[in-house]
Write an enzyme that holds these catalytic residues in place. Structure first.
Site, PDB file in Angstrom:
ATOM      1  N   TYR A  59       1.093  -1.095   0.219  1.00 56.62           N
ATOM      2  CA  TYR A  59       0.282   0.120  -0.016  1.00 56.62           C
ATOM      3  C   TYR A  59       1.023   1.131  -0.146  1.00 56.62           C
ATOM      4  CZ  TYR A  59      -4.259  -3.203   0.471  1.00 56.62           C
ATOM      5  OH  TYR A  59      -5.551  -3.241   0.875  1.00 56.62           O
ATOM      6  N   HIS A 116      -2.368 -11.298  -0.680  1.00 60.48           N
ATOM      7  CA  HIS A 116      -2.838 -10.901  -1.389  1.00 60.48           C
ATOM      8  C   HIS A 116      -2.907 -10.679  -3.068  1.00 60.48           C
ATOM      9  CE1 HIS A 116      -2.827  -6.128  -2.605  1.00 60.48           C
ATOM     10  NE2 HIS A 116      -4.276  -6.563  -1.631  1.00 60.48           N
TER      11      HIS A 116
END
Length: 318
Positions: A59, A116
């Site tokens: 992120y 992820h």
């Protein structure tokens, strides 16, 4: 840390109790969110009863984890169930990313670590390969860096089901699975219709995300933010993860919890009727219908190298 402002639910069959709303980490590093605000958002959320913290190694170049790590100082770490995600598919790349995440978060361990962006049908095979990322996860768990293991994805429910199938073939059971669960999902390649029943049957913790899709769903002019959150809370979710980039959106999440009541079939159907046309082609779920949300597609090096034996097979064939 139960409070009257929050609902708490069981996380699959882990025995853990977590807040029904989780704080999404990506929003903590957006351009309009400075570090003091990010820390204030995390700490206020915790003070008011949110215990589930979401984050990811990729992120915004690690900034989201760094900011959450700073917010979890001064005793706040002990009040939360901390989750992050990594992209590595190879053991080597996954191990490196796990350690980087722990350093950024300033913690010795995370409660939940997830694979992820399971977006491709080959992802499960790469992860469960003898040289794959699962080996790094299991070694991290063995030494106390990780307590539970899950996976996430936002592209296609069939890929989630394939991940479960490949796990079965390898004798492994996930603790959690994360996916888009929102009022539009019901109408197009629906995770709620296909994956959620399977997870309930297996007692795997269900983590809903993109309940508002960063506000994109609201642009359909068919539903309110509170209706979106109520719909996701009404599903058999352990946690509904939602982004909070202002004190107003944090308050909105608590308002949704405060006003939530289990919905009748008639109420659910009325909501789905309002969204049927807008949701029919995936227009308001671009994470399913485009690659804009696919960080690992834009940065394939995050995945790591293919297994050596496959590279040798290719060399032999050429």
């Amino acid at each position: 840390m139960p409070t009257s402002e929050m609902i708490y639910r069981e996380l699959g069959n882990t025995g853990e109790q977590v807040s029904a709303i989780g704080l999404g980490g990506w929003h903590l590093a957006l351009k309009h969110v400075d570090e003091p605000l990010a820390i204030r958002l995390v700490r206020t959320a915790i003070d008011r009863g949110i215990t589930f913290m979401d984050n990811c190694w990729d992120y915004l170049e690690g900034k989201a984890e760094i900011r959450m790590g700073k917010a979890l100082r001064d005793g706040y770490r002990d009040k939360v169930f901390l989750m992050t995600k990594i992209d590595g598919r190879s053991k080597q790349e996954a191990a490196k990313q796990i350690d980087e995440s722990l350093r950024r978060l300033q913690v010795d361990y995370v409660d939940l670590l997830q694979f992820h962006e399971i977006l491709r049908f080959e992802d499960p095979h790469r992860i469960f390969d003898p040289e794959g990322a699962l080996q790094a996860f299991l070694e991290a768990k063995q030494v106390g860096k990780v307590r539970y293991i899950g996976f996430t994805g936002h592209k296609d429910p069939e890929i989630h089901l394939h991940m479960l199938e490949v796990a079965d073939q390898n004798g492994f059971k996930f603790d959690t699975a994360q996916m888009p669960l929102n009022v539009m999902d019901a109408h197009y390649r629906s995770f709620a219709k296909t994956v959620v029943p399977e997870l309930v049957k297996r007692q795997i913790g269900i983590l809903g995300m993109k309940s508002l899709a960063n506000g994109i769903l609201l642009r359909s002019n068919t539903v309110t933010a509170i209706e979106c959150l109520h719909y996701a809370l009404n599903l058999p979710t352990s946690v509904v993860i939602t982004g909070m980039d202002s004190m107003e959106t944090l308050d909105q999440a608590f308002e949704a919890v405060k006003t939530f009541q289990p919905m009748s079939d008639e109420q659910v159907q009325a909501l789905l009727t309002k969204t049927a046309k807008a949701g029919s082609r995936g227009e308001f779920e671009p994470f399913k219908t485009s690659s804009i949300f696919d960080g690992t597609a834009q940065n394939p090096d995050w995945l790591g190298k293919e297994p050596q034996r496959l590279q040798q097979l290719m060399s032999a064939a050429q």
